[in-house]
Motif scaffolding. Structure first.
Motif, short mmCIF file in Angstrom:
data_model
loop_
_atom_site.label_atom_id
_atom_site.label_comp_id
_atom_site.label_asym_id
_atom_site.label_seq_id
_atom_site.Cartn_x
_atom_site.Cartn_y
_atom_site.Cartn_z
N GLU A 1 -2.32 -6.87 -6.59
CA GLU A 1 -3.02 -6.05 -7.59
C GLU A 1 -4.52 -5.92 -7.36
O GLU A 1 -5.13 -4.93 -7.77
CB GLU A 1 -2.77 -6.63 -8.99
CG GLU A 1 -3.28 -8.05 -9.16
CD GLU A 1 -2.86 -8.66 -10.48
OE1 GLU A 1 -2.44 -7.89 -11.37
OE2 GLU A 1 -2.94 -9.88 -10.63
N PHE B 1 -7.52 -3.03 -2.53
CA PHE B 1 -7.72 -1.59 -2.39
C PHE B 1 -8.02 -1.23 -0.94
O PHE B 1 -8.88 -1.86 -0.31
CB PHE B 1 -8.92 -1.12 -3.22
CG PHE B 1 -8.67 -1.01 -4.70
CD1 PHE B 1 -8.53 0.22 -5.32
CD2 PHE B 1 -8.58 -2.16 -5.48
CE1 PHE B 1 -8.32 0.32 -6.69
CE2 PHE B 1 -8.37 -2.08 -6.85
CZ PHE B 1 -8.23 -0.84 -7.45
N VAL C 1 -5.48 -4.02 -11.55
CA VAL C 1 -6.39 -3.52 -10.52
C VAL C 1 -7.40 -4.60 -10.09
O VAL C 1 -8.32 -4.33 -9.32
CB VAL C 1 -7.15 -2.26 -10.99
CG1 VAL C 1 -6.19 -1.09 -11.13
CG2 VAL C 1 -7.91 -2.51 -12.28
N THR D 1 0.51 0.20 -8.42
CA THR D 1 1.30 -0.68 -9.30
C THR D 1 2.76 -0.29 -9.39
O THR D 1 3.66 -1.14 -9.33
CB THR D 1 0.68 -0.69 -10.71
OG1 THR D 1 -0.70 -1.02 -10.62
CG2 THR D 1 1.40 -1.71 -11.59
N ASP E 1 -0.69 8.63 -11.26
CA ASP E 1 -1.00 7.49 -10.39
C ASP E 1 -1.48 7.93 -9.01
O ASP E 1 -1.86 7.09 -8.20
CB ASP E 1 0.23 6.59 -10.23
CG ASP E 1 0.54 5.81 -11.50
OD1 ASP E 1 -0.39 5.57 -12.29
OD2 ASP E 1 1.72 5.44 -11.71
N SER F 1 -8.32 3.76 -2.69
CA SER F 1 -9.36 4.68 -3.15
C SER F 1 -9.49 5.84 -2.18
O SER F 1 -9.95 6.93 -2.55
CB SER F 1 -10.70 3.96 -3.26
OG SER F 1 -10.63 2.89 -4.17
N HIS G 1 -3.42 -0.74 -3.90
CA HIS G 1 -4.01 0.54 -4.28
C HIS G 1 -4.79 1.15 -3.12
O HIS G 1 -5.05 0.49 -2.11
CB HIS G 1 -4.96 0.34 -5.47
CG HIS G 1 -4.43 -0.57 -6.52
ND1 HIS G 1 -3.37 -0.24 -7.34
CD2 HIS G 1 -4.79 -1.84 -6.88
CE1 HIS G 1 -3.11 -1.24 -8.16
NE2 HIS G 1 -3.97 -2.23 -7.89
N SER H 1 -6.00 9.23 -3.25
CA SER H 1 -6.20 7.99 -4.00
C SER H 1 -4.93 7.69 -4.79
O SER H 1 -4.26 8.62 -5.26
CB SER H 1 -7.38 8.11 -4.97
OG SER H 1 -8.58 8.38 -4.30
N TYR H 2 -4.62 6.42 -4.94
CA TYR H 2 -3.46 6.07 -5.76
C TYR H 2 -3.55 4.67 -6.32
O TYR H 2 -4.17 3.78 -5.75
CB TYR H 2 -2.15 6.24 -4.98
CG TYR H 2 -2.07 5.53 -3.65
CD1 TYR H 2 -1.66 4.21 -3.54
CD2 TYR H 2 -2.37 6.22 -2.47
CE1 TYR H 2 -1.56 3.58 -2.30
CE2 TYR H 2 -2.28 5.61 -1.23
CZ TYR H 2 -1.87 4.29 -1.16
OH TYR H 2 -1.78 3.67 0.07
N ARG H 3 -2.95 4.54 -7.49
CA ARG H 3 -2.77 3.23 -8.11
C ARG H 3 -1.38 2.75 -7.69
O ARG H 3 -0.38 3.36 -8.03
CB ARG H 3 -2.87 3.34 -9.63
CG ARG H 3 -2.73 2.01 -10.37
CD ARG H 3 -2.73 2.23 -11.88
NE ARG H 3 -2.58 0.99 -12.59
CZ ARG H 3 -3.48 0.46 -13.39
NH1 ARG H 3 -4.63 1.09 -13.58
NH2 ARG H 3 -3.26 -0.68 -14.01
#
Length: 259
Positions: free
Chosen positions: A243, A246, A135, A24, A96, A69, A67, A20-22
């Protein structure tokens, strides 16, 4: 399970890694000359822990700011303890990125080519909320969800999605099998969910931009059909910001796993 060739040379075990990663602060998933990417950071941590250069191959790439999940990547290594490796990787990686699980799979399985379903979610919030910044896409105008879902039904029956692909994309074809496409409204939050066997570059963000135009009354259901028939990216809606997007889930046949 350790496998050996007839020459008694060691053959590495293949593992699937759930990540998983954000997105941004990353220039997307795939390693590139300029900019930090998720793949680069995970490979660096994995190679450090295993004390050997260990490349990883993802199920697909996500663009800058997108992003995940549930991204899947495979790598080859000596037989190891997956639980301990997950703990060590998460100790190395910044906040992140998280590694959720590692599982052994059959040695000829590819995280990129064996996936049967991929699901993306796009999040929109219409009431300003600082905790959703980065997000979810803050978009205030009201949307007609019923009309949007009627457009989703049209999209689900289509096959060629060149009109939603980034131009100059090198692919063998623009065909995708859409299993599900729906728009859900919960209070002031909107969620678009789409599942397919594959996606083209920029496809989901272009689909969402087009559906927003339908929800605003700028595009009719007939115009959605015209856009799909045209194979022309310029006729579709804008690409919404990264943004809100996902990679939600990647699904594989159960028989590829060893455990």
């Amino acid at each position: 399970m350790i496998k050996w060739k007839e020459s008694y040379k060691f053959v590495a075990v293949r593992y699937f890694m759930d990540i998983s990663y954000r997105g941004t602060n990353f220039n997307g998933w795939q390693i590139q000359p300029n900019g930090i990417t998720v793949q680069e950071e995970v490979e660096k941590a994995l190679s450090t822990i295993l004390k050997s250069k260990t490349p990883i191959t993802g199920s697909g790439r996500t663009d800058t700011g997108v992003h995940a999940s549930h991204q899947i990547a495979h790598f080859d290594a000596d037989e190891l303890d997956p639980v301990k490796l997950v703990f060590k990787l998460n100790s190395f990686l910044n906040g992140d990125i998280s590694v959720n699980e590692i599982k052994p799979v059959k040695n000829d399985v590819s995280a990129r080519f064996e996936a049967t379903h991929r699901t993306y979610h796009y999040h929109i919030h219409q009431a300003k909320n600082p905790f959703k910044k980065g997000v979810s896409y803050y978009y205030h105008p009201q949307l007609n969800v019923e009309k949007i879902n009627s457009a989703c039904e049209i999209i689900k029956k289509w096959q060629n999605f060149e009109c939603f692909s980034k131009v100059h994309t090198e692919v063998n074809n623009f065909n995708c099998q859409i299993f599900e496409a729906k728009w859900v409204l919960t209070g002031s939050d909107h969620l678009f969910e789409i599942t397919a066997n594959r996606f083209l570059r920029g496809m989901v963000r272009a689909v969402v931009g087009t559906l927003i135009d339908v929800g605003l009354g700028k595009k009719s259901l007939n115009s959605v059909r015209d856009i799909l028939e045209s194979n022309d990216r310029q006729k579709a809606g804008r690409a919404v910001p990264a943004e809100g997007l996902f990679l939600q889930e990647v699904v594989y046949p159960k028989e590829i796993y060893l455990d």
